[in-house]
Design a protein around this motif. Structure first.
Motif, mmCIF file in Angstrom:
data_model
loop_
_atom_site.group_PDB
_atom_site.id
_atom_site.type_symbol
_atom_site.label_atom_id
_atom_site.label_comp_id
_atom_site.label_asym_id
_atom_site.label_seq_id
_atom_site.Cartn_x
_atom_site.Cartn_y
_atom_site.Cartn_z
ATOM 1 N N ASP A 47 -12.431 6.994 7.758
ATOM 2 C CA ASP A 47 -11.645 7.301 8.760
ATOM 3 C C ASP A 47 -11.033 6.283 9.722
ATOM 4 O O ASP A 47 -9.570 6.190 9.892
ATOM 5 C CB ASP A 47 -12.289 8.414 9.881
ATOM 6 C CG ASP A 47 -12.512 9.785 9.288
ATOM 7 O OD1 ASP A 47 -12.052 10.000 8.148
ATOM 8 O OD2 ASP A 47 -13.561 10.411 9.910
ATOM 9 N N THR A 50 -8.400 4.360 7.429
ATOM 10 C CA THR A 50 -7.256 5.152 7.476
ATOM 11 C C THR A 50 -6.351 4.963 8.834
ATOM 12 O O THR A 50 -5.155 4.859 8.795
ATOM 13 C CB THR A 50 -7.422 6.680 7.266
ATOM 14 O OG1 THR A 50 -8.062 6.904 5.953
ATOM 15 C CG2 THR A 50 -6.064 7.490 7.170
ATOM 16 N N LEU A 51 -7.316 5.020 10.106
ATOM 17 C CA LEU A 51 -6.212 4.886 11.113
ATOM 18 C C LEU A 51 -5.978 3.473 11.453
ATOM 19 O O LEU A 51 -4.567 3.511 11.943
ATOM 20 C CB LEU A 51 -7.585 5.253 12.210
ATOM 21 C CG LEU A 51 -7.057 5.430 13.846
ATOM 22 C CD1 LEU A 51 -6.052 6.255 13.863
ATOM 23 C CD2 LEU A 51 -8.221 5.512 14.733
ATOM 24 N N HIS A 53 -4.557 1.760 9.249
ATOM 25 C CA HIS A 53 -3.723 1.602 8.385
ATOM 26 C C HIS A 53 -2.284 2.290 8.961
ATOM 27 O O HIS A 53 -1.321 1.765 8.845
ATOM 28 C CB HIS A 53 -3.858 1.807 6.936
ATOM 29 C CG HIS A 53 -2.590 1.654 5.968
ATOM 30 N ND1 HIS A 53 -2.280 0.168 5.814
ATOM 31 C CD2 HIS A 53 -1.801 2.522 5.154
ATOM 32 C CE1 HIS A 53 -1.369 0.196 4.786
ATOM 33 N NE2 HIS A 53 -0.911 1.528 4.477
ATOM 34 N N GLN A 54 -2.942 3.537 9.527
ATOM 35 C CA GLN A 54 -1.689 4.204 9.972
ATOM 36 C C GLN A 54 -1.087 3.642 11.314
ATOM 37 O O GLN A 54 0.334 3.666 11.448
ATOM 38 C CB GLN A 54 -2.328 5.757 10.194
ATOM 39 C CG GLN A 54 -2.535 6.471 9.285
ATOM 40 C CD GLN A 54 -3.017 8.003 9.716
ATOM 41 O OE1 GLN A 54 -3.754 8.133 10.875
ATOM 42 N NE2 GLN A 54 -3.415 8.806 8.814
ATOM 43 N N GLN A 55 -2.021 3.146 12.112
ATOM 44 C CA GLN A 55 -1.543 2.456 13.406
ATOM 45 C C GLN A 55 -0.473 1.166 12.830
ATOM 46 O O GLN A 55 0.206 0.801 13.837
ATOM 47 C CB GLN A 55 -2.520 2.193 14.210
ATOM 48 C CG GLN A 55 -3.143 3.584 14.846
ATOM 49 C CD GLN A 55 -4.346 3.280 15.878
ATOM 50 O OE1 GLN A 55 -4.613 1.978 15.997
ATOM 51 N NE2 GLN A 55 -4.805 4.301 16.556
ATOM 52 N N GLN A 57 1.263 0.762 10.635
ATOM 53 C CA GLN A 57 2.679 1.080 10.286
ATOM 54 C C GLN A 57 3.480 1.165 11.300
ATOM 55 O O GLN A 57 5.129 1.166 11.086
ATOM 56 C CB GLN A 57 2.454 2.224 9.354
ATOM 57 C CG GLN A 57 1.613 2.253 8.107
ATOM 58 C CD GLN A 57 1.706 1.265 7.443
ATOM 59 O OE1 GLN A 57 2.917 0.613 6.941
ATOM 60 N NE2 GLN A 57 0.486 0.383 7.407
ATOM 61 N N THR A 58 3.109 1.820 12.455
ATOM 62 C CA THR A 58 4.112 1.960 13.584
ATOM 63 C C THR A 58 3.834 0.824 14.725
ATOM 64 O O THR A 58 4.873 0.567 15.653
ATOM 65 C CB THR A 58 3.710 3.308 14.334
ATOM 66 O OG1 THR A 58 2.378 3.286 14.537
ATOM 67 C CG2 THR A 58 3.962 4.447 13.226
ATOM 68 N N TYR A 86 -6.136 -2.280 1.174
ATOM 69 C CA TYR A 86 -4.647 -2.517 1.094
ATOM 70 C C TYR A 86 -4.031 -3.705 0.878
ATOM 71 O O TYR A 86 -2.832 -4.017 1.230
ATOM 72 C CB TYR A 86 -4.351 -2.157 2.718
ATOM 73 C CG TYR A 86 -4.772 -0.571 2.925
ATOM 74 C CD1 TYR A 86 -3.857 0.317 2.609
ATOM 75 C CD2 TYR A 86 -5.849 -0.651 3.701
ATOM 76 C CE1 TYR A 86 -4.389 1.908 2.981
ATOM 77 C CE2 TYR A 86 -6.329 0.795 3.947
ATOM 78 C CZ TYR A 86 -5.433 1.892 3.751
ATOM 79 O OH TYR A 86 -5.974 3.239 3.926
#
Length: 691
Positions: A47, A50-51, A53-55, A57-58, A86
């Motif tokens: 988790d 994933t978090l 990597h998501q953050q 991106q923005t 990644y």
């Protein structure tokens, strides 16, 4: 160009025909990715991965911190796993440890050898240099990942130093909560219980865990606190002691708990489970291996070259066989981990390092012996860094630089004979940085040296004058002539106060100050000081010595810069004659003086007279030093310049090519000297294309 007899730390390589403006090279080598290997036992944290990597991106940056500031929770392992997981999404990845120094310094050290900083920026602050590096970071296409590991406080990563380019994604690990509001934060909690069991299973096997599953869960939760490092260490301990049951392990951990509580040596671990896990592995080591572990604890919290440890151990009671035994045991116990495939560098977790340090501190006589051995090993390295280190020397000493930096920060009290040796620690670092054109880092180092000397030995200690003079010479390299002038005057004042004016040190400092005046166009002031220095040397030593030859040469250079050729020529000739009288013709001083006289003739357009002198100087250097050295490369450049002025381009071209090849091999692609010779060559090529 000065004759190389200075005793003040100046760098006197021949450079009289170098141009000052360096163009940007057409092609530049990207800074190589330097992220190490991730752990093979990584489990859980899906988790969080994933978090992150998501953050990213923005947002530009993410901070991974530990809840309650717990150490050993797995922050670094998570960052390494993210980089591995990644990897394909980033054009390049970079890893910087900020435990010892700030982001600006580490960026300059990382990028300096690969990105050619414009000459004008070498006079500027680290902050401005870093800003340029960020703007020109290679590769220039694709996203880049920058991992800043183990950041102790926000001062290490001030917002003004961080990259503004949104394609550079930043991942920070720290024990501090709320390190910065600029980035998104992810508070890393302890491992879920099922993931602790999974991690142990990966290390010791399913069968062993299943036999005592309930006890395994109790140990992970109640004793180890579900901390990644603690679970991993006890797993490796069990893998090494395969006969041991979990019930026996629990008893050992409880005993370790009790002992640590009595010793009150667990406070810095955040949770007693990590300390207990380290302790049972420690108790299982032989006394010989424990000695090596304690010695390792003195090294900086970066990758440690095993050869550096071997060199340090020679000054202790540790034997070669004990070193080899320790290498295997510490690796097998997971108390240190190899960084590279060749097993030449090892890293120690900060908490393990702190534990080893505590063990060493409990044995005062051993602590003193080991600290002395460590400092003396680094001192020896520092003392052997030359004024112009070649690329081979830079590569050889690079693994020692973080540890030398550690000595300069926290171990100055351990330096023997500080009046003789304290300056060497800083001077070695400064020469390392200066040798790569990182003048501002060198200046920062020498400034810190001056502060420490004044604090420890007194504001007017004789060494202070030497440091100020070295710093003034460094400022001269940067073109910071006015600042260098002030320092040189201060150095002169200190020498005058201590020794008066009639001494060689005062004469040499006058010479240096005159050089700074010359570069500022203060020719009258420079001439007066050169003549004063010459008069002093004549009174003290007479006219038949190399110091007198040097001042003749420098005065000639001053006249040359003013176009006063008729006055410069007899000085050059007298200098050459004096060296011949003192040393004969078969020496580098004579070769240098030949080169200087040739340069004078060249400046007057007397090319026919200059050419045989340049050729003779080149031949003499080749005879004395061979062809693969900087003096030979500079002489090639000077002769090529002569041919270029005469329009003999076909003869100049191969000389430039040879000179550039030597400079690239000895100093690297982006060293200022390499760039200057390349600039001379580019001018030649442009003239060839115009024909």
């Amino acid at each position: 160009m000065k004759i190389n007899i200075e005793q003040d730390g100046t760098d006197n390589n021949q450079n009289n025909t170098f141009n000052l403006n360096i163009p940007e090279p057409k092609e530049r080598q990207a800074v190589p990715s330097n992220v190490g290997k991730s752990t093979v036992n990584f489990v859980g944290r899906e988790d969080e991965l994933t978090l992150i990597h998501q953050q990213l991106q923005t947002e530009q940056g993410v901070i991974v911190c530990a809840v309650e500031g717990l150490g050993g929770i797995g922050k670094t392992a998570l960052a390494l796993e993210y980089a591995k997981r990644y990897q394909q999404e980033y054009a390049a990845q970079y890893w910087l440890s900020l435990r010892l120094s700030g982001l600006a310094e580490e960026i300059v050290k990382l990028a300096g050898p690969y990105l050619s900083l414009p000459e004008i920026l070498k006079k500027e602050s680290l902050e401005k240099q870093v800003y340029w590096y960020w703007q020109n970071w290679l590769p220039q296409q694709g996203k880049l990942l920058l991992i800043l590991d183990d950041v102790p406080n926000i001062d290490r990563i001030p917002d003004r130093i961080l990259p503004k380019d949104s394609r550079i994604k930043i991942l920070v690990t720290t024990r501090e909560r709320c390190l910065s509001t600029e980035f998104e934060s992810i508070a890393l909690d302890v491992l879920p219980l099922d993931k602790c069991v999974e991690l142990l299973t990966k290390i010791v096997g399913t069968a062993k865990v299943e036999k005592e599953k309930a006890l395994v869960e109790q140990i992970c939760h109640e004793i180890l606190g579900r901390l990644t490092l603690a679970v991993e260490l006890v797993g490796e301990y069990l893998a090494k002691n395969r006969h041991l049951k979990f019930s026996h392990l629990r008893d050992k951990l409880n005993l370790a708990h009790t002992a640590l509580t009595k010793e009150r040596n667990h406070r810095d671990y955040g949770h007693l489970g990590v300390a207990a896990a380290i302790k049972i592995s420690w108790d299982d080591l032989s006394s010989a291996v424990q000695k090596v572990a304690m010695l390792l604890s003195l090294f900086a919290p970066v990758a440690i070259a095993w050869t550096l440890l071997e060199d340090t151990a020679k000054s202790t009671e540790i034997t070669e066989s004990e070193l080899e035994e320790a290498r295997g045991q510490l690796d097998n116990s997971h108390l240190m981990q190899p960084v590279d495939e060749d097993y030449s560098f090892y890293r120690i977790h900060p908490l393990v390092r702190e534990f080893f340090q505590r063990q060493l501190q409990e044995i005062p006589e051993k602590n003193s012996l080991y600290r002395c051995a460590f400092v003396e090993t680094l001192l020896t390295i520092a003392e052997n860094i030359p004024q112009t280190p070649t690329r081979e020397i830079i590569a050889a000493v690079t693994p020692a630089i973080p540890h030398l930096q550690l000595v300069s920060q926290t171990m100055l009290d351990d330096i023997p004979n500080p009046e003789d040796n304290l300056i060497q620690v800083f001077l070695g670092l400064a020469l390392f940085y200066k040798g790569q054109g990182e003048y501002d880092l060198a200046a920062v180092t020498l400034t810190k040296c001056c502060e420490e000397i004044q604090s420890r030995l007194g504001e007017n200690h004789p060494i202070v004058a030497d440091i100020l003079n070295n710093l003034a010479v460094l400022y001269e390299f940067q073109g910071r002539y006015a600042e260098g002038e002030l320092l040189c005057k201060h150095s002169l004042s200190l020498i005058k106060q201590r020794l008066g004016e009639k001494n060689l040190d005062f004469a040499i400092r006058l010479d240096n100050l005159a050089g700074l005046y010359k570069y500022q166009g203060k020719y009258a002031e420079a001439e007066s000081l050169y003549k004063h220095s010459r008069s002093l040397i004549k009174q003290l030593l007479g006219e038949n010595n190399l110091y007198f030859a040097n001042i003749l040469n420098n005065l000639a250079e001053l006249y040359l810069s003013q176009g006063r050729y008729a006055e410069a020529e007899p000085l050059c000739k007298r200098c050459l004659s004096l060296i011949e009288q003192l040393l004969g013709e078969n020496n580098l001083y004579f070769a240098t003086s030949l080169n200087n006289l040739a340069g004078l003739y060249c400046s007057q357009g007397r090319y026919a007279e200059a050419e045989p002198l340049y050729k003779r100087s080149l031949s003499l250097i080749e005879q004395l030093l061979g062809e693969n050295n900087l003096d030979f490369a500079n002489s090639l450049n000077n002769l090529a310049e002569l041919y270029k002025y005469q329009g003999r381009y076909a003869e100049a071209e191969p000389l430039y090519v040879r000179a550039i090849a030597i400079y690239q091999e000895r100093l690297g692609e982006n060293h200022p000297h390499t760039q200057k010779v390349r600039q001379n060559f580019m001018i030649l090529l442009s003239r060839l294309s115009d024909k």
